[in-house]
Motif scaffolding. Structure first.
Motif, PDB file in Angstrom:
ATOM      1  N   LEU A  52       0.900  -1.081  -0.033  1.00 24.83           N
ATOM      2  CA  LEU A  52       0.089  -0.060  -0.120  1.00 24.83           C
ATOM      3  C   LEU A  52       0.691   1.305  -0.161  1.00 24.83           C
ATOM      4  N   ILE A  53       2.078   1.156   0.508  1.00 27.79           N
ATOM      5  CA  ILE A  53       2.932   2.158   0.462  1.00 27.79           C
ATOM      6  C   ILE A  53       3.279   2.759  -0.832  1.00 27.79           C
ATOM      7  N   LEU A  55       1.711   2.027  -3.733  1.00 26.72           N
ATOM      8  CA  LEU A  55       0.351   2.529  -4.339  1.00 26.72           C
ATOM      9  C   LEU A  55       0.171   4.236  -3.797  1.00 26.72           C
ATOM     10  N   SER A  56       0.565   4.209  -2.508  1.00 22.81           N
ATOM     11  CA  SER A  56       0.222   5.565  -2.105  1.00 22.81           C
ATOM     12  C   SER A  56       1.200   6.724  -2.755  1.00 22.81           C
ATOM     13  N   LEU A  57       2.534   6.112  -2.967  1.00 19.76           N
ATOM     14  CA  LEU A  57       3.417   7.006  -3.632  1.00 19.76           C
ATOM     15  C   LEU A  57       2.924   7.351  -4.933  1.00 19.76           C
ATOM     16  N   LYS A  58       2.676   6.087  -5.713  1.00 15.94           N
ATOM     17  CA  LYS A  58       1.997   6.327  -6.858  1.00 15.94           C
ATOM     18  C   LYS A  58       1.097   7.203  -7.299  1.00 15.94           C
TER      19      LYS A  58
ATOM     20  N   LEU B  55       9.769   8.095   1.806  1.00 14.68           N
ATOM     21  CA  LEU B  55      10.766   7.566   2.900  1.00 14.68           C
ATOM     22  C   LEU B  55      10.537   6.025   3.358  1.00 14.68           C
ATOM     23  N   SER B  56       9.198   5.898   3.572  1.00 13.92           N
ATOM     24  CA  SER B  56       8.815   4.606   4.131  1.00 13.92           C
ATOM     25  C   SER B  56       9.031   3.470   2.941  1.00 13.92           C
ATOM     26  N   LEU B 114      -3.322  -3.490   7.290  1.00 15.27           N
ATOM     27  CA  LEU B 114      -2.254  -2.703   7.811  1.00 15.27           C
ATOM     28  C   LEU B 114      -0.962  -3.513   7.420  1.00 15.27           C
ATOM     29  N   ALA B 115      -0.945  -4.836   7.461  1.00 18.62           N
ATOM     30  CA  ALA B 115       0.320  -5.630   6.988  1.00 18.62           C
ATOM     31  C   ALA B 115       0.900  -5.348   5.838  1.00 18.62           C
ATOM     32  N   ASN B 116       0.050  -4.677   4.770  1.00 19.41           N
ATOM     33  CA  ASN B 116       0.465  -4.543   3.438  1.00 19.41           C
ATOM     34  C   ASN B 116       1.395  -3.191   3.257  1.00 19.41           C
ATOM     35  N   GLY B 117       2.282  -3.240   4.322  1.00 20.24           N
ATOM     36  CA  GLY B 117       3.254  -2.117   4.226  1.00 20.24           C
ATOM     37  C   GLY B 117       2.900  -0.825   5.027  1.00 20.24           C
ATOM     38  N   SER B 118       1.797  -0.729   5.628  1.00 22.78           N
ATOM     39  CA  SER B 118       1.328   0.618   6.388  1.00 22.78           C
ATOM     40  C   SER B 118       1.900   0.657   7.282  1.00 22.78           C
TER      41      SER B 118
END
Lengths: 342, 342
Positions: A52-53, A55-58, B55-56, B114-118
């Motif tokens: 998801l991170i 995806l968020s960035l994208k 950054l994440s 949440l486990a998908n990177g968050s």
DNA sequence: CTGAAAGCGCTTACAG
DNA sequence: CTGAAAGCGCTTACAG
């Protein structure tokens, strides 16, 4: 330990390109059914879930809402969070909670933190200190950067944004007037210091109710409490020195403390002194006598705030400057700390 | 509206490369003082703040903690969140809160989300339904992927991870024994259904206290409540049909309902029936009579849980399988619903 | 139908 | 001392 699998790994295993994998998983018609199914099966087997991170960035969308409140150990705020959480979850959003601890600095730091990409928008209630300093630059800044903000309960006119409030003034007015209509004349007020917006509004409602019913304001009957932990001595004085028939308290804690103090001083509640509170939390219900109070539906406020924020996030025209202030209705909950009010 | 500025934009404005900008802002000695200062000044002017999502993704660390709890409108859990928040904030972490609403499915969905990177790790308390089904695959999975989990309060032995609990069994034992030591013999128990881990442990403590003091167990004196909203009729029966001298209730709500019911049935508390509760929340303090109870310090539990999680996140050896179960001490808070207990 | 390329915003090992 | 390149994990317009 098996780390989470990525598109890259799937691509490698299956000896296709990352694009092909990505498209397959998104059911693109570009890809032949053959490889599509193959990829999907493999992904399922390895329990692939997109990061998801990434995806968020994208997408420049995080699908998470930032909540900033003064305190969480406070039934009303917990209630609002619950209200926000539920509609947020329904619409696929997560919720980050930050506490300002009533401190301006923490409010600013937390907002700046979250504004750096972590969330899509804010739902917030101002800290006391922020209200006192009247410094809202951190909020304007965030709005200026195009991040929507919905304020609730403790709001300010100095910032243009969506808001969810109750009509504190009117609700207080009605509460006090119902005391007057039931023959009360010496009505004490236990309120907060004026810089707390909702306290001030409730004080104004009290004043208005008295005046419009021909009762002059007696400042001896009004105490403004700064520090909730040491309010009982002030309340004791209020009750002892004045021949009150009733008290309007602007929150639950003031109300329950008034009841306890009155009982200790051998006044009967409601026979000798009737007491009305504000905010219908746990205490009002379980106090003895239970407390007649103005309900302020936190769940509903949270629901509404989340709806408004998400609507704005997902609306087409980014720059809609038509801000809405939603007023949630309140009502009087009759319990034992007053006679039955007509 | 001025959108947030990025390294790229700064680089363009200043006609240097993105790397140079990045290094300058991180005070790298690689860069000449000249350009370093120039870049820093410019960045400050435009209020540059690095995008945390980027950054994440880069660092594979989000600096945020996921909290999953059954409910937030519950003083104890709010208290724990507050405890977590404070140490998290101190150490530069944010906190995402998800509510399971006591539902297994919601717990699973939220965790997977949440486990998908968050987030970097979880702090959680099990939903009732999860405890009932004894299905913890979602938790093991997450741990298996290398994401640390700290469980608190409602925990299970079926999952190996760090835990923060109180000694429910012992605390209950001591509470009941103190009743016995003060001459009580017919002690009622209001508890939860057995699948709620803490309820079961407290029930066991009650049983142990009676038996080790030579009092036989009388099942008529024990009620197990499934649905908290309809507990008062069961409690009424318990009080009416048995000649109780005291009651041990495994939570605040049961305790306060017992008091209200006893009063309604014209029993005096504590003279006719003494009542001890569990969990020292708002209700215990503001009930009349106020409730003697076992304090369970949520703030401390939250603090500890956050410390343990962060320590694990920041420790060198990833694969440390030495899990710790931290037991937070409890103590009896004497109030009005019992005689003074020796 | 498939894949290489560019890009989201950042960092850093490496080349010059 | 500076910058191009690769990479974090993804998507998508474009080329073939």
């Amino acid at each position: 330990m098996k780390r989470k699998v990525t598109l890259k790994q799937i691509a490698k295993e299956l000896d296709v390109s990352i694009s092909t994998v990505s498209k397959s998983l998104r059911d693109s018609s570009e890809i032949s059914e053959d490889t599509r199914l193959k990829v999907q099966a493999f992904a399922k087997l390895y329990n692939y879930k997109p990061n998801l991170i990434a995806l968020s960035l994208k997408n420049k969308k995080t699908k998470t809402i930032g909540i900033i409140i003064p305190e969480i150990v406070h039934h009303f705020f917990a209630t609002v969070i619950s209200g926000i959480e539920h509609v947020a979850n329904e619409k696929g959003y997560n919720v980050i909670v930050c506490l300002s601890d009533e401190s301006f600095d923490k409010e600013v730091i937390n907002m700046e933190m979250l504004a750096n990409g972590s969330i899509d928008g804010f739902i917030m209630s101002l800290s006391k200190e922020t209200q006192q300093r009247k410094d809202f630059h951190h909020i304007s800044e965030v709005i200026n950067q195009g991040m929507p903000v919905v304020m609730f309960d403790r709001v300010t006119n100095d910032v243009l944004c969506d808001k969810v409030i109750i009509d504190d003034n009117l609700a207080a007015y009605q509460a006090v007037e119902s005391l007057i209509n039931n023959g009360m004349k010496k009505i004490g007020l236990i309120t907060t210091v004026d810089y707390v917006s909702v306290g001030k509004l409730r004080t104004e409602g009290y004043v208005k109710a008295l005046l419009s019913n021909g009762i002059p304001i007696n400042n001896n009957l009004i105490i403004k409490i700064e520090d909730i932990d040491n309010c009982s001595s002030q309340i004791e004085e209020l009750i002892t020195n004045n021949d009150l028939d009733s008290i309007f308290a602007v929150n639950e804690l003031f109300a329950v403390t008034a009841i306890k103090t009155a009982k200790r001083l051998k006044f009967n509640v409601p026979e000798d002194i009737a007491i009305i509170g504000f905010t219908d939390g746990i205490i009002s219900n379980y106090s003895s006598p239970s407390i007649t109070t103005i309900s302020q539906n936190g769940i509903k406020m949270g629901n509404k705030a989340a709806q408004m924020l998400i609507e704005r996030l997902e609306s087409e025209d980014e720059e809609n400057e038509q801000y809405i202030t939603e007023v949630i209705e309140t009502h009087l909950v009759q319990r034992e700390s007053t006679p039955i009010l007509k």
